[in-house]
Write a protein that holds these residues in place. Structure first.
Motif, mmCIF file in Angstrom:
data_model
loop_
_atom_site.group_PDB
_atom_site.id
_atom_site.type_symbol
_atom_site.label_atom_id
_atom_site.label_comp_id
_atom_site.label_asym_id
_atom_site.label_seq_id
_atom_site.Cartn_x
_atom_site.Cartn_y
_atom_site.Cartn_z
ATOM 1 N N ARG A 47 0.829 -1.207 0.000
ATOM 2 C CA ARG A 47 0.000 0.000 0.000
ATOM 3 C C ARG A 47 0.864 1.258 0.000
ATOM 4 N NH1 ARG A 47 -2.662 -1.261 4.126
ATOM 5 N NH2 ARG A 47 -4.390 -2.317 3.047
ATOM 6 N N VAL A 50 2.362 1.736 -3.421
ATOM 7 C CA VAL A 50 1.337 2.233 -4.344
ATOM 8 C C VAL A 50 1.118 3.728 -4.136
ATOM 9 C CG1 VAL A 50 -1.147 2.176 -4.806
ATOM 10 C CG2 VAL A 50 0.172 0.058 -4.777
ATOM 11 N N GLU A 51 1.069 4.175 -2.895
ATOM 12 C CA GLU A 51 0.891 5.605 -2.638
ATOM 13 C C GLU A 51 2.053 6.407 -3.215
ATOM 14 O OE1 GLU A 51 -1.783 7.200 -1.473
ATOM 15 O OE2 GLU A 51 -2.682 5.199 -1.601
ATOM 16 N N LYS A 54 1.514 6.593 -6.925
ATOM 17 C CA LYS A 54 0.468 7.566 -7.234
ATOM 18 C C LYS A 54 1.010 8.995 -7.188
ATOM 19 C CE LYS A 54 -3.579 5.064 -5.408
ATOM 20 N NZ LYS A 54 -4.637 5.115 -4.356
ATOM 21 N N GLU A 55 1.780 9.297 -6.135
ATOM 22 C CA GLU A 55 2.339 10.638 -5.981
ATOM 23 C C GLU A 55 3.206 11.019 -7.177
ATOM 24 O OE1 GLU A 55 4.487 10.516 -2.353
ATOM 25 O OE2 GLU A 55 2.693 10.324 -1.093
ATOM 26 N N GLU A 60 2.448 2.562 -14.002
ATOM 27 C CA GLU A 60 2.244 1.166 -13.600
ATOM 28 C C GLU A 60 3.166 0.816 -12.444
ATOM 29 O OE1 GLU A 60 2.445 -3.131 -16.013
ATOM 30 O OE2 GLU A 60 2.672 -1.221 -17.070
ATOM 31 N N ARG A 81 -4.401 -6.141 -6.326
ATOM 32 C CA ARG A 81 -5.114 -5.472 -7.405
ATOM 33 C C ARG A 81 -6.050 -4.394 -6.870
ATOM 34 N NH1 ARG A 81 -10.405 -7.327 -10.516
ATOM 35 N NH2 ARG A 81 -10.410 -5.758 -12.172
ATOM 36 N N LEU A 83 -5.621 -2.359 -4.593
ATOM 37 C CA LEU A 83 -4.949 -1.161 -4.102
ATOM 38 C C LEU A 83 -5.020 0.002 -5.081
ATOM 39 C CD1 LEU A 83 -1.741 -2.734 -2.512
ATOM 40 C CD2 LEU A 83 -3.778 -1.897 -1.323
ATOM 41 N N TRP A 84 -5.049 -0.301 -6.404
ATOM 42 C CA TRP A 84 -4.981 0.777 -7.398
ATOM 43 C C TRP A 84 -5.230 0.184 -8.777
ATOM 44 C CZ3 TRP A 84 0.018 3.440 -9.502
ATOM 45 C CH2 TRP A 84 -0.287 4.688 -10.069
ATOM 46 N N GLY A 85 -5.822 0.955 -9.629
ATOM 47 C CA GLY A 85 -6.092 0.471 -10.974
ATOM 48 C C GLY A 85 -4.867 0.303 -11.842
ATOM 49 N N HIS A 86 -3.727 0.873 -11.413
ATOM 50 C CA HIS A 86 -2.490 0.762 -12.191
ATOM 51 C C HIS A 86 -1.552 -0.313 -11.645
ATOM 52 C CE1 HIS A 86 -3.255 4.327 -14.696
ATOM 53 N NE2 HIS A 86 -3.836 4.814 -13.618
ATOM 54 N N VAL A 87 -2.060 -1.169 -10.777
ATOM 55 C CA VAL A 87 -1.272 -2.302 -10.284
ATOM 56 C C VAL A 87 -1.337 -3.446 -11.291
ATOM 57 C CG1 VAL A 87 -1.163 -4.140 -8.547
ATOM 58 C CG2 VAL A 87 -1.498 -1.757 -7.834
#
Length: 221
Positions: A47, A50-51, A54-55, A60, A81, A83-87
């Motif tokens: 997580r 992923v953050e 995103k930042e 991907e 999956r 966690l984010w749509g770009h994982v």
């Protein structure tokens, strides 16, 4: 040809160097990389990564499942999956891994079949609709396998598909990267040291220093 380049790292500060140079498509990780970064291999770590992705508006991030069997891998993959749509979910090319990957793809996940060592595994990845297969180039060489012939076979199979790419991992030098690129490979993940060296040469640095010296000297005259 458009190159798709990843960095194999769980350290966002290493991502930033590649981002600053303009070539970073995304990040790949696995439990070994996460452990070597001094982090725990758990959902909370995923997580946080992923953050960070995103930042940085990365296209991907690839996160790998854990588990001893297909059901555990499937549960892990679904959690990643979510966690984010770009994982993109990485799944090892084992019997249990293919079983988990098949269901993840049916769920709509993007999947990389990782630790892929053979053309037949690439065929299976294509059959189930995986997004990537990730062969370990240098590890194949270390094992005494004909790595170049195997990668070429994987590339031929992937080239017959619409959405499957060969994501070459375990690159040990920029020379290996250049050689594979000349042979038509276009998707790579680079370790942090290779990423730092990518695009740099002593000759270019020397030329740039000469240019700057001339500019400074011109102001003295």
């Amino acid at each position: 040809m458009t190159y798709r380049l990843f960095i194999d790292s769980a350290k966002p500060q290493e991502w930033d160097l590649a981002r600053a140079r303009g070539w970073l498509h995304g990040v790949t990780t696995n439990p070994l990389i996460i452990q070597r970064a001094g982090l725990r291999v758990e959902l909370a770590t995923a997580r946080d990564l992923v953050e960070a992705a995103k930042e940085r508006a990365l296209a991907e991030i690839q996160l790998q499942v854990t588990g001893h069997g297909a059901e555990e891998m499937l549960a892990s993959g679904r959690a990643l999956r979510a966690l984010w749509g770009h994982v993109t979910v990485k799944v090892p090319a084992t019997a249990a891994g293919f079983a988990a990957a098949t269901q993840l793809i049916r769920d709509g996940a993007h999947v990389t079949i990782t630790a892929c060592y053979s053309a037949q595994q690439t065929m299976l990845a294509a059959a189930i609709g995986a997004r990537y297969v990730a062969p370990y180039y240098a590890r194949m060489l270390d094992a005494g396998l004909d790595a170049d012939e195997r990668l070429d076979a994987m590339q031929r199979i992937a080239g017959q598909q619409q959405n499957l790419s060969v994501l070459v991992a375990s690159i040990r030098s920029v020379d290996q990267l250049e050689t594979l690129a000349r042979r038509g490979f276009d998707t790579f993940t680079l370790s942090a040291p290779i990423a730092a060296a990518f695009g740099q040469t002593a000759e270019s640095d020397a030329a740039a220093a000469d240019f700057m010296k001339a500019a400074e000297d011109s102001l003295k005259s």
